[in-house]
Design a protein around this motif. Structure first.
Motif, PDB file in Angstrom:
ATOM      1  N   LYS A 126       5.519  -8.203  -7.590  1.00 33.09           N
ATOM      2  CA  LYS A 126       5.977  -8.811  -6.343  1.00 33.09           C
ATOM      3  C   LYS A 126       5.451  -8.107  -5.100  1.00 33.09           C
ATOM      4  N   VAL A 127       4.870  -6.936  -5.288  1.00 32.04           N
ATOM      5  CA  VAL A 127       4.439  -6.113  -4.155  1.00 32.04           C
ATOM      6  C   VAL A 127       2.923  -5.953  -4.192  1.00 32.04           C
ATOM      7  N   ARG A 128       2.272  -6.053  -3.024  1.00 28.54           N
ATOM      8  CA  ARG A 128       0.815  -5.988  -2.944  1.00 28.54           C
ATOM      9  C   ARG A 128       0.335  -4.667  -2.331  1.00 28.54           C
ATOM     10  N   ILE A 129      -0.858  -4.263  -2.730  1.00 29.73           N
ATOM     11  CA  ILE A 129      -1.508  -3.138  -2.078  1.00 29.73           C
ATOM     12  C   ILE A 129      -1.651  -3.470  -0.590  1.00 29.73           C
ATOM     13  N   GLY A 130      -1.249  -2.545   0.254  1.00 24.37           N
ATOM     14  CA  GLY A 130      -1.327  -2.759   1.702  1.00 24.37           C
ATOM     15  C   GLY A 130      -0.057  -3.318   2.323  1.00 24.37           C
ATOM     16  N   ASP A 131       0.893  -3.778   1.502  1.00 20.31           N
ATOM     17  CA  ASP A 131       2.160  -4.277   2.053  1.00 20.31           C
ATOM     18  C   ASP A 131       2.834  -3.193   2.888  1.00 20.31           C
ATOM     19  N   MET A 132       3.392  -3.596   4.020  1.00 20.45           N
ATOM     20  CA  MET A 132       4.115  -2.671   4.891  1.00 20.45           C
ATOM     21  C   MET A 132       5.601  -3.011   4.849  1.00 20.45           C
ATOM     22  N   PHE A 133       6.403  -1.985   4.651  1.00 20.23           N
ATOM     23  CA  PHE A 133       7.855  -2.161   4.572  1.00 20.23           C
ATOM     24  C   PHE A 133       8.547  -1.246   5.578  1.00 20.23           C
ATOM     25  N   ARG A 134       9.544  -1.795   6.264  1.00 16.16           N
ATOM     26  CA  ARG A 134      10.426  -0.996   7.100  1.00 16.16           C
ATOM     27  C   ARG A 134      11.630  -0.612   6.250  1.00 16.16           C
ATOM     28  N   MET A 135      11.842   0.687   6.117  1.00 16.78           N
ATOM     29  CA  MET A 135      13.031   1.214   5.431  1.00 16.78           C
ATOM     30  C   MET A 135      13.694   2.194   6.378  1.00 16.78           C
ATOM     31  N   GLY A 136      14.883   1.882   6.822  1.00 20.01           N
ATOM     32  CA  GLY A 136      15.508   2.716   7.832  1.00 20.01           C
ATOM     33  C   GLY A 136      14.637   2.739   9.075  1.00 20.01           C
ATOM     34  N   THR A 137      14.336   3.932   9.573  1.00 19.00           N
ATOM     35  CA  THR A 137      13.488   4.043  10.763  1.00 19.00           C
ATOM     36  C   THR A 137      12.035   4.320  10.407  1.00 19.00           C
ATOM     37  N   ALA A 138      11.711   4.377   9.121  1.00 21.08           N
ATOM     38  CA  ALA A 138      10.342   4.666   8.678  1.00 21.08           C
ATOM     39  C   ALA A 138       9.592   3.375   8.360  1.00 21.08           C
ATOM     40  N   LEU A 139       8.282   3.394   8.614  1.00 25.55           N
ATOM     41  CA  LEU A 139       7.407   2.291   8.239  1.00 25.55           C
ATOM     42  C   LEU A 139       6.450   2.804   7.173  1.00 25.55           C
ATOM     43  N   LEU A 140       6.451   2.166   5.998  1.00 24.76           N
ATOM     44  CA  LEU A 140       5.686   2.630   4.852  1.00 24.76           C
ATOM     45  C   LEU A 140       4.706   1.562   4.398  1.00 24.76           C
ATOM     46  N   GLN A 141       3.592   2.001   3.782  1.00 22.00           N
ATOM     47  CA  GLN A 141       2.574   1.080   3.287  1.00 22.00           C
ATOM     48  C   GLN A 141       2.216   1.404   1.841  1.00 22.00           C
ATOM     49  N   VAL A 142       2.191   0.386   0.995  1.00 23.32           N
ATOM     50  CA  VAL A 142       1.849   0.556  -0.420  1.00 23.32           C
ATOM     51  C   VAL A 142       0.361   0.883  -0.544  1.00 23.32           C
ATOM     52  N   THR A 143       0.032   1.928  -1.333  1.00 20.62           N
ATOM     53  CA  THR A 143      -1.353   2.386  -1.424  1.00 20.62           C
ATOM     54  C   THR A 143      -1.956   2.308  -2.822  1.00 20.62           C
ATOM     55  N   GLN A 144      -1.162   2.529  -3.863  1.00 19.11           N
ATOM     56  CA  GLN A 144      -1.701   2.540  -5.223  1.00 19.11           C
ATOM     57  C   GLN A 144      -0.555   2.546  -6.226  1.00 19.11           C
ATOM     58  N   GLY A 145      -0.867   2.203  -7.475  1.00 18.64           N
ATOM     59  CA  GLY A 145       0.092   2.375  -8.541  1.00 18.64           C
ATOM     60  C   GLY A 145       0.226   3.842  -8.900  1.00 18.64           C
ATOM     61  N   ARG A 146       1.326   4.187  -9.541  1.00 18.95           N
ATOM     62  CA  ARG A 146       1.532   5.559 -10.011  1.00 18.95           C
ATOM     63  C   ARG A 146       0.740   5.745 -11.297  1.00 18.95           C
ATOM     64  N   VAL A 147      -0.113   6.752 -11.350  1.00 17.97           N
ATOM     65  CA  VAL A 147      -0.877   7.032 -12.571  1.00 17.97           C
ATOM     66  C   VAL A 147       0.019   7.817 -13.518  1.00 17.97           C
ATOM     67  N   PRO A 148       0.416   7.229 -14.655  1.00 21.57           N
ATOM     68  CA  PRO A 148       1.392   7.898 -15.528  1.00 21.57           C
ATOM     69  C   PRO A 148       0.776   9.034 -16.332  1.00 21.57           C
ATOM     70  N   CYS A 149       1.537  10.097 -16.484  1.00 27.50           N
ATOM     71  CA  CYS A 149       1.093  11.253 -17.259  1.00 27.50           C
ATOM     72  C   CYS A 149       2.109  11.540 -18.376  1.00 27.50           C
ATOM     73  N   ARG A 150       1.711  12.422 -19.267  1.00 25.84           N
ATOM     74  CA  ARG A 150       2.525  12.724 -20.448  1.00 25.84           C
ATOM     75  C   ARG A 150       3.897  13.312 -20.102  1.00 25.84           C
ATOM     76  N   THR A 151       4.023  13.885 -18.911  1.00 33.50           N
ATOM     77  CA  THR A 151       5.308  14.439 -18.488  1.00 33.50           C
ATOM     78  C   THR A 151       6.421  13.404 -18.581  1.00 33.50           C
ATOM     79  N   LEU A 152       6.100  12.144 -18.283  1.00 31.13           N
ATOM     80  CA  LEU A 152       7.093  11.068 -18.375  1.00 31.13           C
ATOM     81  C   LEU A 152       7.692  10.978 -19.771  1.00 31.13           C
ATOM     82  N   ALA A 153       6.829  11.034 -20.783  1.00 31.70           N
ATOM     83  CA  ALA A 153       7.284  10.910 -22.166  1.00 31.70           C
ATOM     84  C   ALA A 153       8.115  12.112 -22.588  1.00 31.70           C
ATOM     85  N   VAL A 154       7.642  13.309 -22.245  1.00 34.89           N
ATOM     86  CA  VAL A 154       8.342  14.530 -22.639  1.00 34.89           C
ATOM     87  C   VAL A 154       9.688  14.627 -21.932  1.00 34.89           C
TER      88      VAL A 154
END
Length: 210
Positions: free
Chosen positions: A96-124
Motif C-alpha cells: 500500500k506504500v510507495r517509494i517516495g511517499d511522504m507522510f506527516r506523523m506528529g510534527t515530523a515529515l517523513l519519506q519512504v526510501t527503501q525496504g528493510r533488508v532482512p538479516c539473520r538477526t531477525l531469525a535468531v
C-alpha cells in the motif's frame, strides 16, 4: 493508517534462545514519543551500519498485520518489536506504500526510501528459523524513511499521506525487484527512477544496469 506502538533502543549484547550472543539494537523498548532529527532518533541507534542507519534510514516501520501470520507459521509469538521497528503501524503494509511517499506523523515529515533488508538477526532474535529468508520471500520486510522535517511523533499522532507518485514502485514491488528480479533490466530501471529512493539502492541498481 494509524500508529500502534513506538520503540527506541541502543545496541547491546543480546543472549538468544540458542545461547548465541549478538550485538544488536533490534531489542527496543516501548516509547511514548520519539524525537526525530534528520540524522537519527534520540535514544535510538544501530549496530549494523551496512543495512541500517544513515540519513536515508532514520525510521524503520513494520506492519502489525504481519505479526499474526508469522506467529501462526512458527507456532509462537514474535518479540515486540519483532523486526526492530521504531514505529509499528496498521494499514501501511508494503503493498500500500510507495517509494517516495511522504507522510506527516506528529510534527515530523517523513519519506519512504527503501525496504528493510532482512538479516539473520531477525531469525535468531525471534527464535524463528529462516525468518529473514521468509521476509524476502513474502516481501514483508518493513521499510525505512528519511526525515524531511524534524519533529516529534507520539503514540497518539495521526498519520497523513502528504504526497505520492502513482508511477513509483510500491515497497512490495521494490523488494521483489531487488531480491528476485536481478536480471530484469526494465524492472531495475523502473525502481531506479522512483523519486526518493535511498542512495544505497540507487547505487546498487545503477551497478546492476551497467
Amino acid at each position: 493508517m494509524k500508529i500502534i506502538s513506538l520503540f527506541a533502543g541502543e545496541p547491546r549484547l543480546l543472549e538468544t534462545a540458542t545461547e548465541e550472543k549478538l550485538r544488536t539494537a533490534i531489542h527496543k523498548s516501548s516509547a511514548n514519543s520519539l524525537r526525530i532529527t534528520k540524522q537519527g532518533i534520540q535514544g535510538d541507534d544501530v549496530a549494523n551500519t551496512k543495512h541500517h542507519g544513515g540519513p536515508d534510514r532514520v525510521v524503520c516501520l513494520y506492519s502489525l498485520e504481519h505479526y499474526a501470520s508469522w506467529e501462526a507459521e512458527y507456532g509462537h509469538p514474535m518479540q515486540t518489536p519483532g523486526a526492530g521497528e521504531n514505529v509499528l503501524t496498521e494499514g501501511m503494509t508494503e503493498d500500500k506504500v510507495r517509494i517516495g511517499d511522504m507522510f506527516r506523523m506528529g510534527t515530523a515529515l517523513l519519506q519512504v526510501t527503501q525496504g528493510r533488508v532482512p538479516c539473520r538477526t531477525l531469525a535468531v532474535y525471534n527464535n524463528m528459523p529462516d525468518l529473514h529468508l521468509r521476509f524476502k520471500e513474502t516481501g514483508w520486510t518493513g521499510y525505512f524513511m528519511r526525515i524531511l522535517e524534524e519533529g516529534t511523533v507520539t503514540g497518539q499522532s495521526a498519520v497523513e499521506l502528504v504526497s505520492t507518485d502513482p508511477a513509483a514502485c510500491t515497497v512490495a514491488e521494490a523488494n521483489h525487484i531487488l531480491f528476485h528480479q536481478k536480471e530484469d533490466a526494465a524492472a531495475a530501471r523502473r525502481l531506479f527512477q522512483s523519486p526518493g529512493l535511498a542512495q544505497v539502492w540507487s547505487e546498487l541498481l545503477s551497478a546492476r544496469l551497467r
